[in-house]
Design a protein around this motif. Structure first.
Motif, PDB file in Angstrom:
ATOM      1  N   ILE A 144      15.769 -12.429  -9.621  1.00 42.10           N
ATOM      2  CA  ILE A 144      15.796 -12.006 -11.443  1.00 42.10           C
ATOM      3  C   ILE A 144      15.519 -10.989 -11.763  1.00 42.10           C
ATOM      4  O   ILE A 144      14.613 -10.242 -11.139  1.00 42.10           O
ATOM      5  CB  ILE A 144      15.213 -13.432 -11.604  1.00 42.10           C
ATOM      6  CG1 ILE A 144      15.442 -14.860 -11.639  1.00 42.10           C
ATOM      7  CG2 ILE A 144      14.809 -13.410 -13.240  1.00 42.10           C
ATOM      8  CD1 ILE A 144      13.969 -15.712 -12.237  1.00 42.10           C
ATOM      9  N   GLU A 145      16.502  -9.835 -12.371  1.00 40.01           N
ATOM     10  CA  GLU A 145      16.466  -9.163 -12.587  1.00 40.01           C
ATOM     11  C   GLU A 145      16.286  -8.809 -14.848  1.00 40.01           C
ATOM     12  O   GLU A 145      16.964  -9.373 -15.130  1.00 40.01           O
ATOM     13  CB  GLU A 145      17.775  -8.230 -12.433  1.00 40.01           C
ATOM     14  CG  GLU A 145      17.932  -8.465 -11.023  1.00 40.01           C
ATOM     15  CD  GLU A 145      19.684  -7.666 -11.137  1.00 40.01           C
ATOM     16  OE1 GLU A 145      20.263  -7.172 -11.972  1.00 40.01           O
ATOM     17  OE2 GLU A 145      19.909  -7.469  -9.955  1.00 40.01           O
ATOM     18  N   LYS A 146      15.511  -8.229 -14.689  1.00 39.94           N
ATOM     19  CA  LYS A 146      15.007  -7.885 -16.253  1.00 39.94           C
ATOM     20  C   LYS A 146      15.091  -6.319 -16.697  1.00 39.94           C
ATOM     21  O   LYS A 146      15.247  -5.909 -15.867  1.00 39.94           O
ATOM     22  CB  LYS A 146      13.642  -8.054 -16.575  1.00 39.94           C
ATOM     23  CG  LYS A 146      13.299  -7.974 -18.058  1.00 39.94           C
ATOM     24  CD  LYS A 146      11.233  -8.864 -18.301  1.00 39.94           C
ATOM     25  CE  LYS A 146      11.187  -7.856 -17.601  1.00 39.94           C
ATOM     26  NZ  LYS A 146       9.679  -7.802 -17.857  1.00 39.94           N
ATOM     27  N   THR A 147      16.092  -6.149 -17.225  1.00 37.48           N
ATOM     28  CA  THR A 147      16.829  -5.306 -17.700  1.00 37.48           C
ATOM     29  C   THR A 147      16.657  -5.265 -19.146  1.00 37.48           C
ATOM     30  O   THR A 147      16.447  -5.782 -20.493  1.00 37.48           O
ATOM     31  CB  THR A 147      18.612  -5.211 -18.045  1.00 37.48           C
ATOM     32  OG1 THR A 147      18.883  -5.958 -16.629  1.00 37.48           O
ATOM     33  CG2 THR A 147      18.853  -3.926 -18.731  1.00 37.48           C
ATOM     34  N   GLU A 148      15.545  -4.135 -19.652  1.00 38.86           N
ATOM     35  CA  GLU A 148      15.426  -3.633 -20.783  1.00 38.86           C
ATOM     36  C   GLU A 148      15.363  -2.049 -21.553  1.00 38.86           C
ATOM     37  O   GLU A 148      15.645  -2.062 -22.695  1.00 38.86           O
ATOM     38  CB  GLU A 148      13.815  -3.749 -21.031  1.00 38.86           C
ATOM     39  CG  GLU A 148      13.337  -4.893 -20.619  1.00 38.86           C
ATOM     40  CD  GLU A 148      11.509  -4.714 -20.244  1.00 38.86           C
ATOM     41  OE1 GLU A 148      10.474  -5.408 -21.575  1.00 38.86           O
ATOM     42  OE2 GLU A 148      10.960  -4.579 -18.941  1.00 38.86           O
ATOM     43  N   ALA A 149      16.249  -1.291 -20.073  1.00 36.22           N
ATOM     44  CA  ALA A 149      16.722   0.103 -21.008  1.00 36.22           C
ATOM     45  C   ALA A 149      18.141   0.136 -21.588  1.00 36.22           C
ATOM     46  O   ALA A 149      19.190  -0.437 -20.895  1.00 36.22           O
ATOM     47  CB  ALA A 149      16.336   0.964 -19.077  1.00 36.22           C
ATOM     48  N   SER A 179      22.429 -16.049 -16.429  1.00 37.96           N
ATOM     49  CA  SER A 179      21.711 -15.243 -18.317  1.00 37.96           C
ATOM     50  C   SER A 179      20.675 -15.666 -18.923  1.00 37.96           C
ATOM     51  O   SER A 179      20.885 -17.112 -20.044  1.00 37.96           O
ATOM     52  CB  SER A 179      23.082 -14.488 -18.415  1.00 37.96           C
ATOM     53  OG  SER A 179      22.420 -12.962 -18.938  1.00 37.96           O
ATOM     54  N   VAL A 180      19.891 -15.135 -19.649  1.00 39.78           N
ATOM     55  CA  VAL A 180      19.030 -15.237 -20.985  1.00 39.78           C
ATOM     56  C   VAL A 180      18.503 -14.044 -21.907  1.00 39.78           C
ATOM     57  O   VAL A 180      18.878 -12.740 -21.468  1.00 39.78           O
ATOM     58  CB  VAL A 180      17.511 -15.846 -20.742  1.00 39.78           C
ATOM     59  CG1 VAL A 180      17.372 -15.514 -22.029  1.00 39.78           C
ATOM     60  CG2 VAL A 180      17.600 -17.613 -20.734  1.00 39.78           C
ATOM     61  N   TYR A 181      19.687 -13.691 -22.848  1.00 39.77           N
ATOM     62  CA  TYR A 181      19.381 -12.707 -23.912  1.00 39.77           C
ATOM     63  C   TYR A 181      18.537 -12.958 -24.961  1.00 39.77           C
ATOM     64  O   TYR A 181      17.854 -13.782 -25.837  1.00 39.77           O
ATOM     65  CB  TYR A 181      20.668 -13.133 -24.239  1.00 39.77           C
ATOM     66  CG  TYR A 181      20.624 -11.739 -26.437  1.00 39.77           C
ATOM     67  CD1 TYR A 181      20.061 -10.987 -26.164  1.00 39.77           C
ATOM     68  CD2 TYR A 181      22.483 -11.843 -25.767  1.00 39.77           C
ATOM     69  CE1 TYR A 181      19.955 -10.517 -26.957  1.00 39.77           C
ATOM     70  CE2 TYR A 181      22.976 -10.708 -27.046  1.00 39.77           C
ATOM     71  CZ  TYR A 181      21.623 -10.909 -27.601  1.00 39.77           C
ATOM     72  OH  TYR A 181      22.108  -9.537 -28.980  1.00 39.77           O
ATOM     73  N   GLY A 182      17.621 -12.325 -24.613  1.00 39.17           N
ATOM     74  CA  GLY A 182      15.911 -12.352 -25.686  1.00 39.17           C
ATOM     75  C   GLY A 182      15.565 -11.507 -26.108  1.00 39.17           C
ATOM     76  O   GLY A 182      16.450  -9.975 -26.017  1.00 39.17           O
ATOM     77  N   ILE A 183      15.224 -11.425 -27.139  1.00 40.83           N
ATOM     78  CA  ILE A 183      14.767 -10.679 -27.936  1.00 40.83           C
ATOM     79  C   ILE A 183      13.185 -10.304 -28.471  1.00 40.83           C
ATOM     80  O   ILE A 183      12.377 -11.471 -28.377  1.00 40.83           O
ATOM     81  CB  ILE A 183      15.446  -9.943 -29.334  1.00 40.83           C
ATOM     82  CG1 ILE A 183      16.785 -10.531 -29.728  1.00 40.83           C
ATOM     83  CG2 ILE A 183      14.856  -9.183 -31.013  1.00 40.83           C
ATOM     84  CD1 ILE A 183      17.480 -10.528 -31.049  1.00 40.83           C
ATOM     85  N   LEU A 184      12.348  -9.282 -28.421  1.00 42.28           N
ATOM     86  CA  LEU A 184      10.929  -9.241 -28.718  1.00 42.28           C
ATOM     87  C   LEU A 184      10.717  -8.748 -29.629  1.00 42.28           C
ATOM     88  O   LEU A 184      11.542  -7.792 -30.212  1.00 42.28           O
ATOM     89  CB  LEU A 184      10.207  -8.446 -27.480  1.00 42.28           C
ATOM     90  CG  LEU A 184      10.010  -7.918 -26.071  1.00 42.28           C
ATOM     91  CD1 LEU A 184       9.738  -7.120 -25.143  1.00 42.28           C
ATOM     92  CD2 LEU A 184       9.811  -9.770 -26.011  1.00 42.28           C
ATOM     93  N   HIS A 185       9.495  -9.633 -30.348  1.00 46.93           N
ATOM     94  CA  HIS A 185       9.457  -8.853 -32.183  1.00 46.93           C
ATOM     95  C   HIS A 185       8.245  -9.560 -32.153  1.00 46.93           C
ATOM     96  O   HIS A 185       7.361 -10.331 -32.723  1.00 46.93           O
ATOM     97  CB  HIS A 185      10.428 -10.180 -32.952  1.00 46.93           C
ATOM     98  CG  HIS A 185      10.358  -9.663 -34.935  1.00 46.93           C
ATOM     99  ND1 HIS A 185      10.587  -8.702 -34.567  1.00 46.93           N
ATOM    100  CD2 HIS A 185       9.935 -10.685 -35.131  1.00 46.93           C
ATOM    101  CE1 HIS A 185       9.933  -8.625 -36.596  1.00 46.93           C
ATOM    102  NE2 HIS A 185       9.260  -9.428 -36.413  1.00 46.93           N
ATOM    103  N   LEU A 245      15.790 -20.240 -14.727  1.00 45.05           N
ATOM    104  CA  LEU A 245      15.875 -18.907 -15.601  1.00 45.05           C
ATOM    105  C   LEU A 245      14.567 -19.479 -17.486  1.00 45.05           C
ATOM    106  O   LEU A 245      13.923 -18.144 -17.151  1.00 45.05           O
ATOM    107  CB  LEU A 245      16.852 -18.608 -15.736  1.00 45.05           C
ATOM    108  CG  LEU A 245      17.131 -16.601 -16.257  1.00 45.05           C
ATOM    109  CD1 LEU A 245      16.428 -15.652 -15.132  1.00 45.05           C
ATOM    110  CD2 LEU A 245      18.481 -16.685 -16.555  1.00 45.05           C
ATOM    111  N   VAL A 246      15.132 -20.105 -17.764  1.00 49.42           N
ATOM    112  CA  VAL A 246      14.233 -20.818 -18.929  1.00 49.42           C
ATOM    113  C   VAL A 246      12.568 -20.379 -18.957  1.00 49.42           C
ATOM    114  O   VAL A 246      11.360 -19.757 -19.272  1.00 49.42           O
ATOM    115  CB  VAL A 246      14.357 -21.258 -19.632  1.00 49.42           C
ATOM    116  CG1 VAL A 246      13.512 -22.006 -20.836  1.00 49.42           C
ATOM    117  CG2 VAL A 246      15.741 -21.666 -19.783  1.00 49.42           C
TER     118      VAL A 246
END
Length: 403
Positions: free
Chosen positions: A215-220, A284-290, A314-315
C-alpha cells in the motif's frame, strides 16, 4: 449586480468591522495566504478552503460571478468570509438571480459555510446575514446548500430572515457517517469495535501472501501524477457497470481534482492511498486531512478484485493510518452506504437554506423545480423499475460525456 459602494463599512454590535466583497477571480487568487490563515483559525469545514474553491471557480463554474463577502477588523485583518457566487437562470423568459455558495455542485462539497475566526462565528454570520438582507433587491434566490445541521449560520439566517417578509425554507440534504477516534486507542482495539474485523483480517492475510502486495501513501505535491491517474481509472472502473460515477463525471471534474489535489498537497492536506498487487493498482482512496480529521472523499477499485475485498482492506488501512497519526475523527461525508456504517457509529446531517427575496423572481424558479419533480415522480410510478434504472444509467453516461 451588487456594487461595492453598497457595501459601506459596517459597525458590528461588538466591534468595528468593515464588510466588503470580492467579485473577480483574479482577486480570489491573491487571497490564498489570508484565506488559509483564517481557515486555520476557524471551525469551518474542509471544503471551504481556498485550495478547493479557487479551482472550482476556474474549472467547474467559470461563468459564475464571484461574490465573496469578507469582514476585516480595525487592523485590516481578515476575520470572516462568506464564499458566494451569482448564477443566472432563465425561467419563462426572465433571468432569475441565484446567489449560492461557491463549490456547491459537481464535486461533493459538504459542510459549506461562513468561515469565521474561532469564537466569533455568530457575530460574523449575523453581520453577513444583515448585509444580504440589505442587498435583497440584488438577488432573487439565496440558495445555501450542504451546511452542517448544527451550524451557527443556519440559526442566524433563520432568525434574520424570519423577521422579514422574505420566504425562508429549510430542508435536509445528506446523512454523513463518521467515527470519533480515541487518543491512545490502538488500531486492534478499534477493530474489535467494528463489524468488519474478522473479514478485514482474513482478507488482508490473503492479500499479504500475494506477490508484490503493498500500500503506497502519496502526500507530496510532486508525486501525484501516477497515483491520481490510478485513482481516476479505478474509480471509473468501479462505477462503469452502474452507468458512471455521480461523484466524478467527465474531464472537467477530473481537471478540477488535478488542480485541487496539487494545491491541497502543497498545504499538507492530501493523502492518496493506492493498493498494488504484482505491480498493478487494484484499489485507491482519495483522502483529505483537515485539522484532526481524516476526510474520506472518494475511492475506486478494480471489479475483478471485488471478491478479494480490496476496497474493504484499503479502507481499514486508512483507519489504521489515521489512528497511528493521532487523528481524532474519520469522516465518510455524505452517503449511507453499508460499508460506511460497518466502520462508524455516529452520523451528522447537512441542510440547505433557501430564501426568496420579496418581490423577486425566485418563486418562478421554485415553481419550475416543483413541476420538474412532479414529472419525475410520475415517470417513476408509470415506468417499470428496470426502465427507470436504464434511464438513470443513460443520464449518468450522458452527463459524463458532457463533462
Amino acid at each position: 449586480m451588487i456594487h461595492e459602494a453598497e457595501l459601506s463599512p459596517t459597525p458590528s454590535p461588538a466591534q468595528w468591522l468593515d464588510v466588503g466583497a470580492v467579485r473577480e477571480l483574479s482577486q480570489i487568487a491573491g487571497l490564498r495566504r489570508a484565506w488559509n490563515a483564517l481557515l486555520d483559525g476557524s471551525n469551518a469545514g474542509p471544503f471551504n478552503a481556498w485550495e478547493w474553491l479557487y479551482p472550482w471557480c476556474r474549472r467547474i463554474a467559470p461563468d459564475r460571478k464571484p461574490f465573496i463577502l469578507q469582514a476585516k477588523d480595525r487592523t485590516g485583518a481578515l476575520v470572516g468570509l462568506m464564499p458566494l457566487g451569482f448564477e443566472y437562470q432563465w425561467v419563462l423568459g426572465r433571468p432569475v438571480r441565484r446567489l449560492s455558495f461557491l463549490g456547491e455542485t459537481h464535486v461533493g462539497s459538504d459542510y459549506l459555510d461562513v468561515v469565521a475566526r474561532r469564537g466569533r462565528e455568530e457575530e460574523i454570520a449575523r453581520l453577513f446575514a444583515t448585509a444580504l438582507w440589505e442587498l435583497r433587491d440584488q438577488w432573487d434566490v439565496l440558495d445555501l446548500t450542504d451546511l452542517r445541521e448544527d451550524s451557527v449560520t443556519v440559526r442566524v439566517l433563520r432568525e434574520t430572515f424570519e423577521k422579514t417578509r422574505a420566504e425562508l425554507s429549510l430542508s435536509t440534504r445528506y446523512v454523513c457517517p463518521y467515527e470519533p477516534l480515541s487518543k491512545g486507542e490502538s488500531f486492534d482495539a478499534f477493530l474489535r469495535r467494528t463489524s468488519r474485523r474478522d473479514n478485514y483480517l482474513r482478507r488482508k492475510k490473503w492479500l499479504e501472501k500475494q506477490e508484490g502486495y503493498r500500500i503506497e501513501k502519496t502526500e507530496a505535491p510532486g508525486e501525484l501524477a501516477a497515483p491520481l491517474t490510478d485513482f481516476f481509472r479505478l474509480h471509473a472502473m468501479r462505477w462503469e457497470s452502474d452507468g458512471g460515477s455521480q461523484g466524478i463525471k467527465g474531464s472537467g471534474v477530473e481537471a478540477f481534482h488535478r488542480d485541487a489535489t496539487q494545491l491541497l498537497a502543497e498545504r499538507g492536506r492530501l493523502r492518496l492511498y493506492t493498493m498494488k498487487v504484482g505491480g498493478q493498482a487494484v484499489a485507491s482512496v482519495y483522502g483529505i486531512l483537515h485539522r484532526d480529521s481524516f476526510i474520506y472523499f472518494q475511492s475506486g477499485y478494480d471489479p475483478a478484485w471485488r471478491n478479494r475485498s480490496v476496497g474493504l482492506v484499503l479502507v481499514g488501512e486508512t483507519f489504521r493510518d489515521a489512528i497511528e497519526s493521532g487523528l481524532t475523527e474519520y469522516d465518510f461525508l455524505r452517503g449511507t452506504e453499508s460499508y460506511k456504517s460497518d466502520w462508524t457509529t455516529q452520523q451528522r446531517r447537512t441542510v440547505s437554506v433557501r430564501v426568496l427575496s420579496p418581490g423577486g423572481g425566485g418563486e418562478w424558479l421554485v415553481r419550475r423545480e416543483e413541476a420538474m419533480k412532479q414529472v419525475r415522480d410520475v415517470a417513476k410510478l408509470v415506468l417499470p423499475q428496470d426502465m427507470v434504472e436504464r434511464v438513470r444509467r443513460w443520464r449518468r453516461r450522458k452527463a459524463a460525456v458532457r463533462g
